[in-house]
Write a protein that holds these residues in place. Sequence first.
Motif, PDB file in Angstrom:
ATOM      1  N   UNK A 144      -3.636  52.805  16.788  1.00  0.00           N
ATOM      2  CA  UNK A 144      -3.568  52.280  17.930  1.00  0.00           C
ATOM      3  C   UNK A 144      -5.142  51.740  18.127  1.00  0.00           C
ATOM      4  N   UNK A 145      -5.241  50.795  19.252  1.00  0.00           N
ATOM      5  CA  UNK A 145      -6.603  50.426  19.407  1.00  0.00           C
ATOM      6  C   UNK A 145      -6.655  49.925  20.878  1.00  0.00           C
ATOM      7  N   UNK A 146      -8.092  50.009  21.291  1.00  0.00           N
ATOM      8  CA  UNK A 146      -8.494  49.688  22.539  1.00  0.00           C
ATOM      9  C   UNK A 146      -9.552  48.516  22.472  1.00  0.00           C
ATOM     10  N   UNK A 147      -9.390  47.673  23.516  1.00  0.00           N
ATOM     11  CA  UNK A 147     -10.596  46.503  23.547  1.00  0.00           C
ATOM     12  C   UNK A 147     -10.722  46.440  25.137  1.00  0.00           C
ATOM     13  N   UNK A 148     -11.752  46.615  25.709  1.00  0.00           N
ATOM     14  CA  UNK A 148     -12.013  46.371  26.897  1.00  0.00           C
ATOM     15  C   UNK A 148     -13.439  45.740  27.318  1.00  0.00           C
ATOM     16  N   UNK A 149     -13.795  44.709  27.601  1.00  0.00           N
ATOM     17  CA  UNK A 149     -15.112  44.196  27.715  1.00  0.00           C
ATOM     18  C   UNK A 149     -15.692  44.603  28.944  1.00  0.00           C
ATOM     19  N   UNK A 150     -14.827  44.923  29.891  1.00  0.00           N
ATOM     20  CA  UNK A 150     -15.373  45.496  31.537  1.00  0.00           C
ATOM     21  C   UNK A 150     -15.953  47.002  31.162  1.00  0.00           C
ATOM     22  N   UNK A 151     -15.293  47.525  30.289  1.00  0.00           N
ATOM     23  CA  UNK A 151     -16.028  49.215  30.140  1.00  0.00           C
ATOM     24  C   UNK A 151     -16.580  49.291  29.097  1.00  0.00           C
ATOM     25  N   UNK A 152     -16.676  48.302  28.270  1.00  0.00           N
ATOM     26  CA  UNK A 152     -17.420  48.626  26.991  1.00  0.00           C
ATOM     27  C   UNK A 152     -17.051  49.305  25.830  1.00  0.00           C
ATOM     28  N   UNK A 153     -15.638  49.334  25.789  1.00  0.00           N
ATOM     29  CA  UNK A 153     -14.708  50.074  24.657  1.00  0.00           C
ATOM     30  C   UNK A 153     -14.405  48.962  23.934  1.00  0.00           C
TER      31      UNK A 153
END
Length: 886
Positions: free
Chosen positions: A560-569
């Motif tokens: 599983x992966x997460x990518x969120x430019x807005x939250x820095x993850x």
Amino acid sequence: MKRNKHARIFLLVAALTILSVSQSAYVFRTLSNLVRLRWTVQDYPVHMRAWSGFNESHPSITAGSRPQVALREALERWSRISSMMIRFSTGSPQREMRRDGVNLITIADTPNNNSIIGEYFLGVSQTWQEGSRIVETDILFNPRQSWSTREQAKGWNLLQTAMHEFGHSAGLGHSINRSSAMYYQGGLFNYAFNRLAWDDIAGLNSSYRLTGMDLITGDVEGRVVMGSQSVFGAVVVAVDNEGVLMASALTGHDGSYRLECLPPGAYTLYAEPLDGPTTPDNLASGHLSTAAMNTNFRPQFYRNSTQPLLRVAAGQTTRADFQVTSGRSQLDPEWVKADADPYQNGFFSSMSVFTPRDRTVHFAMAGKGVSLLDEQSSVGFLGPHIDPGPLSRSATNANGVHFRWYQQEVSEDAPRGSYSAVVRSGGETGVITGALEVASPYRYATGFAQFAHLDGAARSEVFLINRQLDAPVNGRIYGLDQNGLGEGFQLAQQRGGESMVGLSVPAAGSVALQSQSDAGFVGSLRAEADSNFFGTVLIETPVGTTSIMPSRPLYSFVAPIDLSTSSGVNTGLALTNFERRPAQIWVEARDQHGGFVSSNIVDLEERGQLSNYVGELVPGLPDEFQGAILVTANREIGATVIRTGTGSFTTYPVIENRVTGTAYFAQFAQSGDLHSELLLVNPSPLKHAQNVEVVLRAYDGRPGDLEINGRPLSQGRTYVAIPPLGSVRLRTTGSRAFVGSVEVNSEVPVGGVVLFRSPLLGTTGVGESLPLRKMVLPLDRNLETGLDTGLAVVNTEDRPVSLSVSVRAMNGDLVRGPVSLELQPRQQLARFPDDEPLNLELGDLFRGTLWVEADGQVAMTVIRQSPGVLTTLPAIGLGETFGAGQ
């Protein structure tokens, strides 16, 4: 399953025998029109059930062995390298081989079973089919033989035999490759007893293809003819440019053959007859008329050269035809052996020799054609890693059998695998396929996909534990940078070469080694030893401490992966190549619904390492993305997931195709600003996981009373559906405090990780906790600095389970315990060493290990806490590890 009056039966009684007989090239089990027999997606998961009496109390099982663990592990070896979906369970009341709708694994001593297996066969696979579809399979182990899962005990190797029989049940025949699980002769413990060779992997992927495998491998096809006549029953062998036997195939009635799933590169190809000791009668494919096979021709190399002249390209098919010459070869030896004197060490009984790397081998041959070899003759091996020596001795025994000895030097860089010998004399060339098996001199090996030392940014420590209570562990540990080299790496003041550090760990002892580097180091870590050991790596950074568990050799996994430019993850992968040959890796991103998003092919140098975020691995991902990443490799790799966020850094394990339908997570909590999130992934690319049951239990075993994803649980349960390669996320919400555990049940096996998140303690991830009876965990405490290590343990059974807890110092000495405690059914306990009911009284400063033994199955997670940092890692199981040198 529905019965069909036209159903046919295949009985493979020639599976593994006690007799020392070699076997033909791997052959798919096919119908007369060469359509392969196989399981179909509609039957997934194929449910294999072990007879309830197939356990450690069976009289054929040696003391201390765990047969059900070995059976599960053998099935997982096949499921990890293919898209085939298997489910394993124990406790079946059926015990006899018969068509009854149950895929049975049995060792029951009954007249019916004994009449099938006879006296000398170790294992039998019996399969029923409807058309080309396999509809049922039974596997029988000989109850009149002795079986073991422990190297030190007497008895046949249960794991190796189980791997062989499961290969038959999936549709594979036998292999000419000695290092293959599908090789005919077997059953003993050796350097490679637990490995699948590429021959096995290519064979199973030909019928159950991993996603992306066809894009990082190529095929070879052609015909073998003699004049204008097709040659039926010739073996075509592919050897890579390092000299390792990769795959083999048998020609059909029209002389055609096809070698599938070869990693790109240059190959030596040759065709040889089944003229003994491997003969057509050894074949395990029922419809073939072995009498019609042509064995009257001489071995023939592609373009008459032993050099790797054939180029295989990824995603393409290459043509290679053979024109062979009539007449039997006089040079082919009947037997080979690594032996200085046949009179001292028994008789020649094999077609292969085992040797560790960096050794001198006295390679001996016996047979009729050996008499033709003299001082002008030569014996060498394909590839650059084995230097041929001169004829060192000749002899003829009283039975008129001729012997010749040749001294061969095996380099330290030789990749693991089988090597074919080439014999030349008087203008004739012979070949001995897979005559020399090369392996690491160390029986056990492990690797960590990430290890780093960057001044002010990262420091690493490896903690290794000797899991044996009565013997020391000796070996070595070393680091490899991203290019597969050891320069710049230092560990506990050691320098030079590959910065190799010798290991000597006393019985039940442990050792901790810290990273050091003048220039900085980013790469991977390897540890090799002569006996059973395990460990973990801790990486400390300014934004958190995380643990990395050993990476077993992988060919495919999801995460599983997460990518969120807005939250820095951001999420990435650390990958390391375990092999001494370059690897190509297919990387593919899927959204939460399993939909394809993007893909890429990544190259990884031999023994190299890379650490990249998913956006670098798979270009084109959106700025905000949640889903899973799928990886398929054409070499053995190791991997761990790396997740960063604002003020946080953690790692967690990848998820493989699995054979058990229940997963446990020993710790799941919500307290104040600490929340838990369960990430579940369906690793199957073909089957929807419906009605996945997620059970949350409080610490006392009662149903969990909390809120998940904004909705209160009903009786501590919720149900989700996960599409192929899809994922779901279940997060604690609300303000109700909760401490307990999670159990996940699914007909289609799914896997996952738990993330613990807190603004004060950061984020930490941990994989599932395997149900075990014996385990050990590292203990590290310094109460002055706020460092302490505890455990979370859950009883996975519906009955009380008693635990015995002991503490040992780094030198292996017992310093506390055993302390006894009892867990009620499904009860969970999360404690630090001085807490009730442990009361271990270790003092403010201690480093060592905590050992747990239970009379039932428990799952455990290690909790490591220091000021502002929370770290979790799985407990280390004791008993069978089935490890092998890389």
